[in-house]
Design a protein around this motif. Structure first.
Motif, PDB file in Angstrom:
ATOM      1  N   LEU A  53      -7.905  13.966   0.960  1.00 27.99           N
ATOM      2  CA  LEU A  53      -6.626  13.530   1.545  1.00 27.99           C
ATOM      3  C   LEU A  53      -5.924  14.659   2.297  1.00 27.99           C
ATOM      4  N   SER A  71       0.160   5.674  -0.066  1.00 30.09           N
ATOM      5  CA  SER A  71      -0.549   6.912  -0.412  1.00 30.09           C
ATOM      6  C   SER A  71       0.451   8.054  -0.307  1.00 30.09           C
ATOM      7  N   ASP A 104       0.854  -1.190   0.000  1.00 30.67           N
ATOM      8  CA  ASP A 104       0.000   0.000   0.000  1.00 30.67           C
ATOM      9  C   ASP A 104       0.886   1.236   0.000  1.00 30.67           C
ATOM     10  N   TYR A 119      -4.311   5.242  -5.745  1.00 27.43           N
ATOM     11  CA  TYR A 119      -3.256   4.557  -4.981  1.00 27.43           C
ATOM     12  C   TYR A 119      -3.793   3.266  -4.393  1.00 27.43           C
ATOM     13  N   SER A 134      -4.680   0.920  -1.270  1.00 35.81           N
ATOM     14  CA  SER A 134      -5.010   0.971   0.154  1.00 35.81           C
ATOM     15  C   SER A 134      -5.658  -0.357   0.526  1.00 35.81           C
ATOM     16  N   ARG A 155       0.960  15.752  -0.926  1.00 36.77           N
ATOM     17  CA  ARG A 155      -0.459  16.159  -0.877  1.00 36.77           C
ATOM     18  C   ARG A 155      -0.564  17.671  -1.050  1.00 36.77           C
TER      19      ARG A 155
END
Ligand code: THU
Length: 129
Positions: A118, A84, A82, A104, A106, A90
């Motif tokens: 996010l 992100s 995983d 992405y 998860s 961000r």
């Protein structure tokens, strides 16, 4: 226009070029713009560790430097895990629009979320007025 899964596949391909001799953590990213163009990026590390740049920011900088900054979506990939986008990425993504889709993995699934989910209440150009 590319699907989320197709953009994710582009991010996977880009991860092959990752320069990650220190972390061994290879990341790829791919940006899709409203014009339908794709810009890919990988993380680029440095002997001065803090000088590393993430794959997402490389891909976005490539799009912006080509004058193509209407970003529709961005995918990020690392092999078998995983992942992100980090906080700095961000913030970097949100500079170019609150509605950008981030793709992405998860809990083992490929998912898509808006950057504003996010990074809620983000600092932005409106705060500088
Ligand atoms: N990295 C990325 O490229 N993107 C992310 O979203 C998280 C972290 C890179 C930075 C560094 O080269 C390595 O992964 C380990 O943190």
């Amino acid at each position: 226009m590319l699907s989320d899964n197709q953009l994710y596949a582009k991010a996977k391909t880009a991860s092959q070029n990752a320069y990650a001799p220190y972390s061994q953590f290879k990341v790829g990213a791919a940006v899709l713009t409203e014009s339908g163009s794709i810009y890919s990026g990988c993380n680029v590390e440095n002997a001065s560790y803090g000088n590393a740049i993430c794959a997402e920011r490389v891909a976005i900088a490539k799009a912006v430097s080509e004058g193509d900054r209407n970003i529709r979506s961005i995918a990020v990939y690392t092999e078998g895990k995983d992942l992100s986008p980090c906080g700095i990425c961000r913030q970097f993504i949100s500079e170019f629009g609150s509605k950008i889709t981030v793709i992405y993995r998860s809990s083992g699934q490929i998912i898509a979320k808006e950057i504003s989910d996010l990074l809620p209440d983000s600092f932005s150009k409106k705060d500088l007025r």
